[in-house]
Design an enzyme around this catalytic site. Structure first.
Site, PDB file in Angstrom:
ATOM      1  N   TYR A  45       1.126   0.263 -12.636  1.00  0.00           N
ATOM      2  CA  TYR A  45       1.046  -1.179 -12.348  1.00  0.00           C
ATOM      3  C   TYR A  45       1.636  -2.017 -13.480  1.00  0.00           C
ATOM      4  CZ  TYR A  45      -1.261  -0.198  -8.005  1.00  0.00           C
ATOM      5  OH  TYR A  45      -1.508   0.257  -6.732  1.00  0.00           O
ATOM      6  N   GLN A  87       1.107  -8.257   2.812  1.00  0.00           N
ATOM      7  CA  GLN A  87       0.658  -6.982   2.251  1.00  0.00           C
ATOM      8  C   GLN A  87       1.152  -6.853   0.816  1.00  0.00           C
ATOM      9  OE1 GLN A  87       1.042  -3.574   5.388  1.00  0.00           O
ATOM     10  NE2 GLN A  87       2.639  -5.049   5.858  1.00  0.00           N
ATOM     11  N   HIS A  92      -3.743  -7.195   0.354  1.00  0.00           N
ATOM     12  CA  HIS A  92      -3.811  -6.000  -0.500  1.00  0.00           C
ATOM     13  C   HIS A  92      -3.933  -6.358  -1.973  1.00  0.00           C
ATOM     14  CE1 HIS A  92      -1.673  -3.435   2.809  1.00  0.00           C
ATOM     15  NE2 HIS A  92      -2.941  -3.665   3.088  1.00  0.00           N
ATOM     16  N   CYS A 104     -12.776  -6.979 -12.911  1.00  0.00           N
ATOM     17  CA  CYS A 104     -13.709  -6.164 -13.697  1.00  0.00           C
ATOM     18  C   CYS A 104     -14.616  -5.410 -12.722  1.00  0.00           C
ATOM     19  CB  CYS A 104     -14.558  -7.054 -14.615  1.00  0.00           C
ATOM     20  SG  CYS A 104     -15.845  -6.134 -15.498  1.00  0.00           S
ATOM     21  N   CYS A 115     -13.693  -6.880 -20.745  1.00  0.00           N
ATOM     22  CA  CYS A 115     -13.819  -8.000 -19.800  1.00  0.00           C
ATOM     23  C   CYS A 115     -14.234  -9.265 -20.555  1.00  0.00           C
ATOM     24  CB  CYS A 115     -14.875  -7.675 -18.737  1.00  0.00           C
ATOM     25  SG  CYS A 115     -15.219  -9.068 -17.624  1.00  0.00           S
ATOM     26  N   GLY A 140       9.552  -7.496   7.543  1.00  0.00           N
ATOM     27  CA  GLY A 140       9.763  -6.590   6.419  1.00  0.00           C
ATOM     28  C   GLY A 140       8.660  -5.579   6.199  1.00  0.00           C
ATOM     29  N   SER A 192       7.049  -1.643   7.580  1.00  0.00           N
ATOM     30  CA  SER A 192       7.377  -0.437   8.352  1.00  0.00           C
ATOM     31  C   SER A 192       6.311  -0.105   9.381  1.00  0.00           C
ATOM     32  CB  SER A 192       7.531   0.759   7.388  1.00  0.00           C
ATOM     33  OG  SER A 192       6.271   1.024   6.764  1.00  0.00           O
ATOM     34  N   LEU A 245      14.650  -4.764   8.876  1.00  0.00           N
ATOM     35  CA  LEU A 245      16.009  -4.193   8.756  1.00  0.00           C
ATOM     36  C   LEU A 245      16.277  -3.217   9.894  1.00  0.00           C
ATOM     37  CD1 LEU A 245      18.381  -4.396   6.820  1.00  0.00           C
ATOM     38  CD2 LEU A 245      17.512  -2.392   5.606  1.00  0.00           C
ATOM     39  N   GLU A 246      15.191  -2.535  10.308  1.00  0.00           N
ATOM     40  CA  GLU A 246      15.326  -1.531  11.387  1.00  0.00           C
ATOM     41  C   GLU A 246      14.007  -1.463  12.141  1.00  0.00           C
ATOM     42  OE1 GLU A 246      16.107   1.739   8.844  1.00  0.00           O
ATOM     43  OE2 GLU A 246      14.051   1.858   8.139  1.00  0.00           O
TER      44      GLU A 246
HETATM   45  C1  BV8 Z   1      -8.695   0.759   5.003  1.00  0.00           C
HETATM   46  C2  BV8 Z   1      -1.612  -1.111  -2.803  1.00  0.00           C
HETATM   47  C3  BV8 Z   1     -10.842   0.640   6.020  1.00  0.00           C
HETATM   48  C4  BV8 Z   1      -1.048  -2.231  -3.520  1.00  0.00           C
HETATM   49  C5  BV8 Z   1      -1.380  -0.487  -0.532  1.00  0.00           C
HETATM   50  C6  BV8 Z   1      -7.710   8.304   4.964  1.00  0.00           C
HETATM   51  C7  BV8 Z   1      -8.613   7.767   4.057  1.00  0.00           C
HETATM   52  C8  BV8 Z   1      -8.783   6.406   3.908  1.00  0.00           C
HETATM   53  C9  BV8 Z   1      -8.010   5.544   4.663  1.00  0.00           C
HETATM   54  C10 BV8 Z   1      -7.101   6.077   5.526  1.00  0.00           C
HETATM   55  C11 BV8 Z   1      -6.937   7.442   5.705  1.00  0.00           C
HETATM   56  N1  BV8 Z   1      -5.975   7.638   6.646  1.00  0.00           N
HETATM   57  C12 BV8 Z   1      -5.513   6.440   7.068  1.00  0.00           C
HETATM   58  C13 BV8 Z   1      -6.199   5.505   6.400  1.00  0.00           C
HETATM   59  C14 BV8 Z   1      -6.013   4.090   6.500  1.00  0.00           C
HETATM   60  C15 BV8 Z   1      -5.055   3.727   5.364  1.00  0.00           C
HETATM   61  C16 BV8 Z   1      -3.661   3.917   5.887  1.00  0.00           C
HETATM   62  O1  BV8 Z   1      -3.203   3.107   6.676  1.00  0.00           O
HETATM   63  N2  BV8 Z   1      -2.988   4.976   5.452  1.00  0.00           N
HETATM   64  C17 BV8 Z   1      -1.626   5.211   5.952  1.00  0.00           C
HETATM   65  C18 BV8 Z   1      -0.793   5.861   4.846  1.00  0.00           C
HETATM   66  C19 BV8 Z   1      -1.714   6.066   7.208  1.00  0.00           C
HETATM   67  N3  BV8 Z   1      -5.327   2.343   5.055  1.00  0.00           N
HETATM   68  C20 BV8 Z   1      -6.209   2.046   4.082  1.00  0.00           C
HETATM   69  O2  BV8 Z   1      -6.750   2.850   3.368  1.00  0.00           O
HETATM   70  C21 BV8 Z   1      -6.512   0.552   3.960  1.00  0.00           C
HETATM   71  N4  BV8 Z   1      -7.935   0.384   3.955  1.00  0.00           N
HETATM   72  O3  BV8 Z   1      -8.264   1.337   5.985  1.00  0.00           O
HETATM   73  O4  BV8 Z   1     -10.019   0.434   4.855  1.00  0.00           O
HETATM   74  C22 BV8 Z   1     -10.723  -0.557   6.913  1.00  0.00           C
HETATM   75  C23 BV8 Z   1     -10.064  -0.458   8.154  1.00  0.00           C
HETATM   76  C24 BV8 Z   1      -9.988  -1.573   8.973  1.00  0.00           C
HETATM   77  C25 BV8 Z   1     -10.546  -2.757   8.570  1.00  0.00           C
HETATM   78  C26 BV8 Z   1     -11.188  -2.831   7.336  1.00  0.00           C
HETATM   79  C27 BV8 Z   1     -11.268  -1.736   6.492  1.00  0.00           C
HETATM   80  C28 BV8 Z   1      -5.959   0.000   2.659  1.00  0.00           C
HETATM   81  C29 BV8 Z   1      -4.454  -0.114   2.771  1.00  0.00           C
HETATM   82  C30 BV8 Z   1      -3.891  -0.783   1.523  1.00  0.00           C
HETATM   83  C31 BV8 Z   1      -3.382   0.266   0.604  1.00  0.00           C
HETATM   84  N5  BV8 Z   1      -2.665  -0.354  -0.505  1.00  0.00           N
HETATM   85  N6  BV8 Z   1      -0.803  -0.897  -1.614  1.00  0.00           N
HETATM   86  C32 BV8 Z   1       0.284  -1.805  -4.076  1.00  0.00           C
HETATM   87  O5  BV8 Z   1       0.325  -0.900  -4.928  1.00  0.00           O
HETATM   88  O6  BV8 Z   1       1.260  -2.437  -3.635  1.00  0.00           O
HETATM   89  S1  BV8 Z   1      -0.441  -0.159   0.844  1.00  0.00           S
HETATM   90  C33 BV8 Z   1       1.223  -0.359   0.563  1.00  0.00           C
HETATM   91  O7  BV8 Z   1       1.842  -0.180   1.854  1.00  0.00           O
HETATM   92  C34 BV8 Z   1       1.612  -1.748   0.149  1.00  0.00           C
HETATM   93  O8  BV8 Z   1       0.548  -2.679   0.132  1.00  0.00           O
HETATM   94  C35 BV8 Z   1       2.588  -2.168   1.230  1.00  0.00           C
HETATM   95  O9  BV8 Z   1       2.627  -3.512   1.406  1.00  0.00           O
HETATM   96  C36 BV8 Z   1       2.003  -1.462   2.374  1.00  0.00           C
HETATM   97  C37 BV8 Z   1       2.812  -1.410   3.626  1.00  0.00           C
HETATM   98  O10 BV8 Z   1       4.121  -0.991   3.280  1.00  0.00           O
HETATM   99  P1  BV8 Z   1       5.314  -1.977   3.707  1.00  0.00           P
HETATM  100  O11 BV8 Z   1       5.064  -3.308   3.100  1.00  0.00           O
HETATM  101  O12 BV8 Z   1       5.474  -1.918   5.183  1.00  0.00           O
HETATM  102  O13 BV8 Z   1       6.543  -1.325   2.953  1.00  0.00           O
HETATM  103  P2  BV8 Z   1       7.420  -0.101   3.457  1.00  0.00           P
HETATM  104  O14 BV8 Z   1       8.250   0.348   2.306  1.00  0.00           O
HETATM  105  O15 BV8 Z   1       6.556   0.884   4.158  1.00  0.00           O
HETATM  106  O16 BV8 Z   1       8.373  -0.753   4.577  1.00  0.00           O
HETATM  107  C38 BV8 Z   1       9.338  -1.716   4.187  1.00  0.00           C
HETATM  108  C39 BV8 Z   1      10.046  -2.163   5.467  1.00  0.00           C
HETATM  109  O17 BV8 Z   1      10.990  -3.175   5.115  1.00  0.00           O
HETATM  110  C40 BV8 Z   1      10.838  -1.041   6.141  1.00  0.00           C
HETATM  111  O18 BV8 Z   1      10.592  -1.080   7.530  1.00  0.00           O
HETATM  112  C41 BV8 Z   1      12.302  -1.393   5.847  1.00  0.00           C
HETATM  113  O19 BV8 Z   1      13.164  -1.044   6.918  1.00  0.00           O
HETATM  114  C42 BV8 Z   1      12.229  -2.897   5.720  1.00  0.00           C
HETATM  115  N7  BV8 Z   1      13.278  -3.471   4.865  1.00  0.00           N
HETATM  116  C43 BV8 Z   1      13.865  -2.922   3.771  1.00  0.00           C
HETATM  117  N8  BV8 Z   1      14.787  -3.786   3.264  1.00  0.00           N
HETATM  118  C44 BV8 Z   1      14.752  -4.896   4.048  1.00  0.00           C
HETATM  119  C45 BV8 Z   1      13.797  -4.703   5.064  1.00  0.00           C
HETATM  120  N9  BV8 Z   1      13.536  -5.620   6.003  1.00  0.00           N
HETATM  121  C46 BV8 Z   1      14.244  -6.782   5.936  1.00  0.00           C
HETATM  122  N10 BV8 Z   1      15.170  -7.036   4.997  1.00  0.00           N
HETATM  123  C47 BV8 Z   1      15.450  -6.127   4.049  1.00  0.00           C
HETATM  124  N11 BV8 Z   1      16.396  -6.403   3.118  1.00  0.00           N
END
Ligand code: BV8
Length: 241
Positions: free
Chosen positions: A58, A95, A113, A121, A140, A180, A182, A208-209
């Site tokens: 971070y 996000q 997020h 803290c 803290c 933006g 996925s 983008l896609e």
């Molecule tokens: C939750 C931290 C309960 C901050 C992030 C097992 C155990 C526990 C949980 C789970 C599990 N299995 C599944 C889950 C749920 C889990 C989850 O979804 N896992 C996934 C991997 C399957 N989720 C969680 O744990 C969440 N909490 O479920 O709690 C709950 C449920 C419901 C209600 C209440 C509580 C917590 C999720 C948050 C995790 N923290 N990040 C950091 O370090 O940044 S997630 C991380 O992914 C980021 O926050 C990011 O924002 C997020 C999503 O990614 P995207 O933003 O979509 O980015 P990505 O690269 O994927 O895509 C980019 C897109 O942009 C692409 O499509 C690309 O084509 C496009 N693009 C690229 N260039 C351009 C463009 N578009 C336009 N123009 C361009 N130029």
């Protein structure tokens, strides 16, 4: 545009909106998850196992964000313009943990997020602004406890912030825009289904896609965010959707 149009707009953004500002996405080929293990740097377990590694992850991203070459782009600016000029409420749920939406002028904004420029803290829960490197040596300022400061970021397995407010907004909106992202991460990836289950809102994906959730959207606009988002905002302000 009809000045009496009070319909509500909800926008979800992801890392793709900040890509053209110079910030990496997560799942593109050269993205963050191609260089770091999600389990090691974005889970509470990873932080407990190796806080130094997580702080470094971070700290590196915080330094990149405050680099003066990283600026809001035309897509961030277009969403701020929409909030300023649309007569109804525009609620932006991101996000992203960067501050580019704020710097572009968006105000009605929620970081579901968390935020890279804040720390929390774990002892007293105080959240503070923070733009330096963070380490296990920091104490803290509120409760004086050492070694309990972490990024104010929602890790996998943790509850995203303000979910009630988000679900309420999704149930009331007339337009849901996804920009933006996925569509890989829940609960954000499920928002479009939430909107569709609540009524007849229009849903549009600007990316983008095609995302993992493309088939759930009524409309799709593909291209770089700095091109497609300003054009779509112009269209809304000229006559709605
Ligand atoms: C939750 C931290 C309960 C901050 C992030 C097992 C155990 C526990 C949980 C789970 C599990 N299995 C599944 C889950 C749920 C889990 C989850 O979804 N896992 C996934 C991997 C399957 N989720 C969680 O744990 C969440 N909490 O479920 O709690 C709950 C449920 C419901 C209600 C209440 C509580 C917590 C999720 C948050 C995790 N923290 N990040 C950091 O370090 O940044 S997630 C991380 O992914 C980021 O926050 C990011 O924002 C997020 C999503 O990614 P995207 O933003 O979509 O980015 P990505 O690269 O994927 O895509 C980019 C897109 O942009 C692409 O499509 C690309 O084509 C496009 N693009 C690229 N260039 C351009 C463009 N578009 C336009 N123009 C361009 N130029």
């Amino acid at each position: 545009m009809n000045e009496n149009d009070r319909r509500k707009i909800v926008i979800l953004t992801g890392a793709g909106i900040s890509k053209e500002s110079g910030l990496d996405t997560f799942r593109d080929t050269d993205g963050i998850w191609s260089k770091h293990s999600l389990e090691d740097v974005a889970t509470p377990q990873g932080f407990a196992r190796n806080p130094v590694l997580v702080h470094q992850f971070y700290n590196d991203r915080r330094r990149s964000l405050i680099d003066n070459s990283v600026l809001p782009n035309a897509a961030h600016a277009a969403l701020a313009r929409l909030e300023a000029e649309w007569p109804g409420e525009v609620f932006l749920v991101t996000q992203n943990i960067d501050d580019l939406h704020e710097r572009a002028g968006s105000h009605n904004l929620l970081h579901m997020h968390g935020e890279l420029l804040k720390i929390r803290c774990s002892a007293c829960r105080t959240v503070s602004a923070w733009a330096e490197d963070l380490s296990t040596d920091h104490v803290c300022a509120n409760c004086g406890t050492g070694g309990k400061l972490r990024p104010h970021v929602v890790w996998f397995g943790e509850m995203p912030l303000d979910m009630e407010r988000i679900y309420q907004a999704l149930s009331e909106c007339a337009l849901f825009m996804s920009v933006g992202t996925s569509g890989n991460v829940y609960p954000a990836a499920g928002f479009v289904q939430q909107v569709r289950a609540s009524g007849d809102a229009h849903t549009v994906e600007l990316n983008l896609e095609p995302s993992m959730k493309a088939s759930a959207f009524a409309q799709h606009v593909y291209g770089p965010a700095t091109e497609v988002v300003p054009a779509y905002v112009e269209q809304i302000l000229a006559g709605g959707w």
